[in-house]
Design a protein around this motif. Sequence first.
Motif, PDB file in Angstrom:
ATOM      1  N   UNK A  47      -2.217   1.803  -9.461  1.00 54.98           N
ATOM      2  CA  UNK A  47      -3.536   2.427  -9.650  1.00 54.98           C
ATOM      3  C   UNK A  47      -4.296   2.533  -8.333  1.00 54.98           C
ATOM      4  N   UNK A  48      -4.914   3.692  -8.108  1.00 57.64           N
ATOM      5  CA  UNK A  48      -5.589   3.940  -6.837  1.00 57.64           C
ATOM      6  C   UNK A  48      -7.097   4.009  -6.949  1.00 57.64           C
ATOM      7  N   UNK A  49      -7.668   3.320  -7.936  1.00 63.65           N
ATOM      8  CA  UNK A  49      -9.103   3.417  -8.163  1.00 63.65           C
ATOM      9  C   UNK A  49      -9.909   2.945  -6.960  1.00 63.65           C
ATOM     10  N   UNK A  50      -9.475   1.882  -6.314  1.00 66.90           N
ATOM     11  CA  UNK A  50     -10.258   1.335  -5.202  1.00 66.90           C
ATOM     12  C   UNK A  50     -10.273   2.267  -3.994  1.00 66.90           C
ATOM     13  N   UNK A  61       0.507   5.137  -3.416  1.00 67.20           N
ATOM     14  CA  UNK A  61       1.943   5.406  -3.454  1.00 67.20           C
ATOM     15  C   UNK A  61       2.644   4.634  -2.339  1.00 67.20           C
ATOM     16  N   UNK A  62       3.727   3.940  -2.713  1.00 66.28           N
ATOM     17  CA  UNK A  62       4.479   3.093  -1.790  1.00 66.28           C
ATOM     18  C   UNK A  62       5.895   3.641  -1.631  1.00 66.28           C
ATOM     19  N   UNK A  63       6.467   3.545  -0.426  1.00 60.92           N
ATOM     20  CA  UNK A  63       7.847   4.014  -0.232  1.00 60.92           C
ATOM     21  C   UNK A  63       8.890   3.064  -0.786  1.00 60.92           C
ATOM     22  N   UNK A 117       6.215  -3.403   1.081  1.00 59.85           N
ATOM     23  CA  UNK A 117       5.722  -2.275   1.866  1.00 59.85           C
ATOM     24  C   UNK A 117       4.228  -2.078   1.652  1.00 59.85           C
ATOM     25  N   UNK A 118       3.585  -1.475   2.662  1.00 64.90           N
ATOM     26  CA  UNK A 118       2.232  -0.964   2.506  1.00 64.90           C
ATOM     27  C   UNK A 118       2.317   0.452   1.940  1.00 64.90           C
ATOM     28  N   UNK A 119       1.265   0.878   1.279  1.00 69.23           N
ATOM     29  CA  UNK A 119       1.264   2.223   0.704  1.00 69.23           C
ATOM     30  C   UNK A 119       1.171   3.268   1.806  1.00 69.23           C
ATOM     31  N   UNK A 120       1.788   4.417   1.557  1.00 69.18           N
ATOM     32  CA  UNK A 120       1.787   5.521   2.517  1.00 69.18           C
ATOM     33  C   UNK A 120       0.857   6.653   2.130  1.00 69.18           C
ATOM     34  N   UNK A 164      -3.580  11.417   2.712  1.00 66.83           N
ATOM     35  CA  UNK A 164      -4.122  11.865   1.431  1.00 66.83           C
ATOM     36  C   UNK A 164      -3.178  12.910   0.857  1.00 66.83           C
ATOM     37  N   UNK A 165      -2.797  12.752  -0.412  1.00 67.99           N
ATOM     38  CA  UNK A 165      -1.788  13.602  -1.042  1.00 67.99           C
ATOM     39  C   UNK A 165      -2.369  14.238  -2.291  1.00 67.99           C
TER      40      UNK A 165
END
Length: 311
Positions: free
Chosen positions: A224-227, A234-236, A242-245, A276-277
Amino acid sequence: MAPDPTPVTEPFPISHIAGRYLLFDINAISHARRHHNICGVLIGTLPNLSQQNVFLGIPLELMPEEARVLVERGHAYIVDDVRAHRKGCLEMSRDERLKYLREMDRQGLEFAKGVREKAEERAERALREKGLVGRRGKEESEAPQESADAEGVSTSNSLLDSTPSTSPSVAVPEKKLEPHFITPTTSYPPLSPPSTDAALPLPSVPKSYPLFRYLNSRGYFAMPGLRFGCNYSVYPGDPLRFHSHFLATGLDWDEEFELLDIVGGGRLGTGVKKAYLIGGEDPEATPAEEEEQDGASAKPVRAFSIEWAGF
């Protein structure tokens, strides 16, 4: 990848309770994460520490998108958990219940034995660190000589005394081992897994679902990307490694959006070292071949990443 410790038979059930999609089986949780890139969010708390909120446990709550992508690809099915439990408990015989209770007592006793053994090991280690174990061994080595001297005195006294006095040995009874109470995380057993015939329809999902399905089919993990003001972070790979990309937002194909939203998303994403995607599904295109090979027929999705330069 190492094999799963406990294989999971697909499709596995997803419990639908009060509008939420939950997984209670730890094996199913690890299976979905390892093989299908489904993370979910742990929401369970400890019964004796209900205020803790740092290390949550099972059950695992799935987003409707996660539950739907598992069902569409044939990996899982959704069941009405309340109805399945009520039906299973009514059909359960008395012998089956007693057998299950005895099994819980056996597991509780095994757990209690393990706890006691660990406590004894800790006590012995503490005595060893304080040097009491070595002193005790020395005292035991001197004990045979002292006992021999005492035996000689006792023999000489017995020649003069016709009624020798002997002190009876007192045995200290060992504390009775009480079994621990085990709280199972699943109802299977004693109940049988619900049949796929009683599966519920597909979950309702937001308009961002095509983008989620597209990213999941490419091997990405989504949280979830609410914050971050978006639909998904999204993570690789696994988020534990991993950190999100990307900060991803799903849109309809012909949906209008403000240019300031693109500016704000791009600046925010670049500021936190992400891109940003945005993406959406083309409703007039034919289903994508890669989605058909994965067991689901879906139309292709186009995605664009925006990254701010000069930061």
